[in-house]
Design an enzyme around this catalytic site. Structure first.
Site, PDB file in Angstrom:
ATOM      1  CG  ASP A 100      34.140  41.500  53.657  1.00 36.23           C
ATOM      2  OD1 ASP A 100      34.804  42.429  53.109  1.00 36.23           O
ATOM      3  OD2 ASP A 100      33.996  40.773  54.646  1.00 36.23           O
ATOM      4  CG  HIS A 298      34.215  45.696  49.534  1.00 41.60           C
ATOM      5  ND1 HIS A 298      35.280  44.807  49.496  1.00 41.60           N
ATOM      6  CD2 HIS A 298      33.622  44.999  50.709  1.00 41.60           C
ATOM      7  CE1 HIS A 298      35.318  43.885  50.547  1.00 41.60           C
ATOM      8  NE2 HIS A 298      33.930  44.066  51.291  1.00 41.60           N
TER       9      HIS A 298
END
Length: 317
Positions: A100, A298
């Site tokens: 991320d 994610h």
């Protein structure tokens, strides 16, 4: 092998880290809104394979320093923190791994300090070199009548007020909304856009936690953010224009070290940024392998811990 918690002094303050094992140093950098705990599955696997695995709390998170000034969270400060951690641990070189926000932090750390960071692995977010578009100008042009989440995060205090009203519920919804097994259908609207007068949480799914996240795991994350607040974490987003200015000398520059990319098939970072992944042969000329994990969202290294561990160890080996 037991993991050890440490606070190390770096030029910009203190960084909290968790380390396990001995051998070549692998430094792991988390994203938003997470902590060192995001790498809990990788620490013992890397240590068992003969590496000194270290996961940090990025500045603004956990027990690391939390400067008040927004500009203290610019990319150059994060690069300096990573360099400082390597030196504080008595090492000369390291491999860096980021997920991320940790992915661009890792990529830019490798870009700016190739003398120290000899290899880089990027998880979820592909490498995108600095280009000619000021980020906030670009973000303002997407979404039409709705506001892109990075734009929503720009005003200090705005997102904090939403999240800190019920940190645990917000985190649980955010994690679920971006997880492969619990994300809402696309026709319900994107989690990354905020309707006028609305909140980011307005499109979170129900109360069910994703398969990778236990109630205990959520407690760990919530306890940290209830103690620290969200300002330090959100200040990373508030420096995208400063980063663009600071990195002007590296416009378009490739990261040439040996590299690895791992993404999730259902992650917006890999679908919206498909062009960046396609450009990796030019922007990451040292790329060894690239992997898109089927059905994964994610939170890649937590959703698919065993698979990520295998890919990391194959690459490190």
């Amino acid at each position: 092998m037991d993991a050890k918690h440490r606070l190390v002094e770096v030029p910009g303050g203190r960084i909290h880290l968790v380390e396990q094992g001995t051998g070549p140093l692998v430094l792991m950098v988390h994203g938003f809104p997470e902590s060192w705990y995001s790498w809990r599955h990788q620490l013992p696997a890397l240590a068992a394979a003969g590496f000194r695995a270290v996961a940090i709390d990025v500045r603004g998170y956990g027990r690391s320093s939390k400067p008040h000034e927004v500009e203290a969270y610019r990319m150059l400060a994060h690069v300096a923190d990573n360099v400082g951690v390597v030196h504080a641990l008595g090492e000369e070189t390291a491999t860096i791994v980021g997920h991320d926000w940790g992915s661009p932090i890792a990529a830019n750390t490798a870009l700016l300090r190739p003398d120290i960071f000899t290899a880089v692995a990027l998880v979820s977010v592909p490498y995108t070199p600095r280009n000619g578009y000021r980020p906030t100008d670009a973000f303002a042009q997407v979404g039409g009548a709705e506001e892109f989440y990075v734009s929503y995060f720009q005003t200090p205090g705005r997102a904090e007020a939403e999240i800190e009203a019920d940190v645990r519920a917000w985190l649980g919804g955010f994690y679920a909304g971006l997880s492969g097994d619990t994300m809402p259908p696309a026709d319900q609207g994107s989690l990354f856009f905020v309707p006028a007068g609305g909140k980011l949480s307005g499109r979170f799914p129900g109360d069910a936690l994703p398969g990778w996240l236990t109630e205990t795991d959520l407690d760990v994350y919530a306890d940290e953010f209830e103690r620290t607040g969200l300002a330090g974490a959100l200040n990373r987003y508030r420096n995208v224009d400063r980063d663009w200015e600071d990195l002007a000398a590296w416009d378009g520059a490739p990261v040439t070290q040996r590299s690895l990319f791992i993404g999730g098939e259902l992650d917006a970072s890999t679908t919206w940024m498909a062009d960046a992944i396609a450009a990796h042969p030019a922007t990451l000329p040292g790329l060894v392998s690239s992997h898109i994990l089927e059905g994964c969202g994610h939170w890649v290294q937590q959703e698919r811990a065993d698979e990520v561990n295998r890919l990391l160890l194959d690459w490190l080996g």
